[in-house]
Design a protein around this motif. Sequence first.
Motif, PDB file in Angstrom:
ATOM      1  N   ASN A   1     -16.723 -19.870  -6.392  1.00  0.00           N
ATOM      2  CA  ASN A   1     -15.302 -20.034  -6.050  1.00  0.00           C
ATOM      3  C   ASN A   1     -15.044 -21.407  -5.428  1.00  0.00           C
ATOM      4  OD1 ASN A   1     -14.355 -17.514  -6.971  1.00  0.00           O
ATOM      5  ND2 ASN A   1     -15.047 -16.505  -5.096  1.00  0.00           N
TER       6      ASN A   1
ATOM      7  N   TYR B   1     -14.524 -19.517 -12.824  1.00  0.00           N
ATOM      8  CA  TYR B   1     -15.461 -18.388 -12.769  1.00  0.00           C
ATOM      9  C   TYR B   1     -14.655 -17.153 -12.389  1.00  0.00           C
ATOM     10  CZ  TYR B   1     -18.884 -22.165 -12.582  1.00  0.00           C
ATOM     11  OH  TYR B   1     -19.624 -23.286 -12.854  1.00  0.00           O
ATOM     12  N   ASP B   2     -14.260 -16.390 -13.390  1.00  0.00           N
ATOM     13  CA  ASP B   2     -13.401 -15.232 -13.168  1.00  0.00           C
ATOM     14  C   ASP B   2     -14.205 -13.941 -13.249  1.00  0.00           C
ATOM     15  OD1 ASP B   2     -11.279 -17.021 -13.051  1.00  0.00           O
ATOM     16  OD2 ASP B   2     -10.845 -16.847 -15.197  1.00  0.00           O
ATOM     17  N   ASN B   3     -13.750 -12.942 -12.486  1.00  0.00           N
ATOM     18  CA  ASN B   3     -14.351 -11.597 -12.519  1.00  0.00           C
ATOM     19  C   ASN B   3     -15.874 -11.652 -12.309  1.00  0.00           C
ATOM     20  OD1 ASN B   3     -11.787 -10.478 -13.099  1.00  0.00           O
ATOM     21  ND2 ASN B   3     -12.104 -10.831 -15.288  1.00  0.00           N
ATOM     22  N   ILE B   4     -16.290 -12.294 -11.227  1.00  0.00           N
ATOM     23  CA  ILE B   4     -17.715 -12.422 -10.928  1.00  0.00           C
ATOM     24  C   ILE B   4     -18.295 -11.060 -10.556  1.00  0.00           C
ATOM     25  CG2 ILE B   4     -19.409 -13.489  -9.392  1.00  0.00           C
ATOM     26  CD1 ILE B   4     -17.378 -15.774  -9.000  1.00  0.00           C
ATOM     27  N   LYS B   5     -19.394 -10.717 -11.186  1.00  0.00           N
ATOM     28  CA  LYS B   5     -20.067  -9.442 -10.919  1.00  0.00           C
ATOM     29  C   LYS B   5     -21.561  -9.705 -10.719  1.00  0.00           C
ATOM     30  CE  LYS B   5     -20.938  -4.840 -12.861  1.00  0.00           C
ATOM     31  NZ  LYS B   5     -20.711  -3.943 -14.036  1.00  0.00           N
TER      32      LYS B   5
ATOM     33  N   GLU C   1     -22.720 -11.900 -13.957  1.00  0.00           N
ATOM     34  CA  GLU C   1     -21.891 -12.224 -15.116  1.00  0.00           C
ATOM     35  C   GLU C   1     -20.514 -12.644 -14.625  1.00  0.00           C
ATOM     36  OE1 GLU C   1     -19.616  -8.331 -16.764  1.00  0.00           O
ATOM     37  OE2 GLU C   1     -21.751  -8.387 -17.226  1.00  0.00           O
ATOM     38  N   SER C   2     -19.865 -13.479 -15.403  1.00  0.00           N
ATOM     39  CA  SER C   2     -18.509 -13.920 -15.088  1.00  0.00           C
ATOM     40  C   SER C   2     -17.899 -14.483 -16.360  1.00  0.00           C
ATOM     41  CB  SER C   2     -18.513 -14.997 -13.994  1.00  0.00           C
ATOM     42  OG  SER C   2     -19.134 -16.177 -14.470  1.00  0.00           O
ATOM     43  N   TYR C   3     -16.595 -14.590 -16.352  1.00  0.00           N
ATOM     44  CA  TYR C   3     -15.906 -15.277 -17.438  1.00  0.00           C
ATOM     45  C   TYR C   3     -15.876 -16.754 -17.050  1.00  0.00           C
ATOM     46  CZ  TYR C   3     -14.635 -10.754 -19.357  1.00  0.00           C
ATOM     47  OH  TYR C   3     -14.687  -9.494 -19.907  1.00  0.00           O
TER      48      TYR C   3
ATOM     49  N   LYS D   1     -13.117 -17.533 -22.515  1.00  0.00           N
ATOM     50  CA  LYS D   1     -12.373 -16.545 -21.734  1.00  0.00           C
ATOM     51  C   LYS D   1     -12.530 -15.136 -22.298  1.00  0.00           C
ATOM     52  CE  LYS D   1      -8.465 -19.454 -20.247  1.00  0.00           C
ATOM     53  NZ  LYS D   1      -6.976 -19.586 -20.321  1.00  0.00           N
TER      54      LYS D   1
ATOM     55  N   PRO E   1     -17.819 -12.120 -21.199  1.00  0.00           N
ATOM     56  CA  PRO E   1     -18.538 -12.581 -20.005  1.00  0.00           C
ATOM     57  C   PRO E   1     -19.808 -13.346 -20.348  1.00  0.00           C
ATOM     58  CG  PRO E   1     -18.876 -10.233 -20.325  1.00  0.00           C
ATOM     59  CD  PRO E   1     -17.848 -10.653 -21.329  1.00  0.00           C
TER      60      PRO E   1
END
Length: 250
Positions: free
Chosen positions: A98, A135-139, A164-166, A180, A183
């Motif tokens: 982030n 870095y979207d939807n970080i898991k 994983e992330s987008y 996008k 992932p």
Amino acid sequence: MNGFIVFLAIFLAVLLAIVILVLVIKHKLSNFTRSYLGKSVGETARMLSDGLANECKLPYSVPKLTPLYKPKIERDFPEMGFDRMESMVRNGIADILNAIEIGDPQSVAHSSVRLQDQIRGITEDYRSKGEKAHYDNIKIHNVGVESYNSSSDCALAVFQAALESYAYVERDGKIVFGTKDKPTQNLFSVTLAHNQDLSQADTRSYIESNCPNCGAPVPAVGTRECPYCGSGVVPVVDKIWQIDSFGLLK
């Protein structure tokens, strides 16, 4: 004219031989795959393709050394505990990504100056190219210990984090790297550092470890008793452990 006919006949004969050879190889390959896999060549190819596609969706594996290092870490730093260190890694890697996205190295909790400089270098590199990382939807999938070492003045714990992330990079509103749509799986290393005898150098604010009774310096990381007067020592470990660096492994 006769020469052309002979050339054409030879060419057609060679072409026919190649076609027959290809058909024979295909037939033998089909028999082989049906005998050993129970599938045709086309079905086998699709199976391999699907397997590779699913492989890209699976998280990377992390080292299985946690049972080896966890008891030593908890013995050296019972106030910190392994679970808090793992939580620091999980939260830290998300904070780091982030921070790269928003361009703010100081937004990472428990970050060292080294880490802030590392993030600053990455964000400045993107900025110089007119790019922006997302870095979207970080898991976070898994976290494991890679190594742990302690000495009289410091301790280093290196973790690996599978996530994983987008993840994608944009320039002028267009994606130049990543996607996008699905992932991305990544494997990061994260180094936590604990320094025993720290000062105010480099504008960092640390707490020195000294005996509360006699004031003598505590000579070793994780020491619970002053070697000079025997008084108990309780180090403020959560204020000294820091995220010192990270790296992209895969």
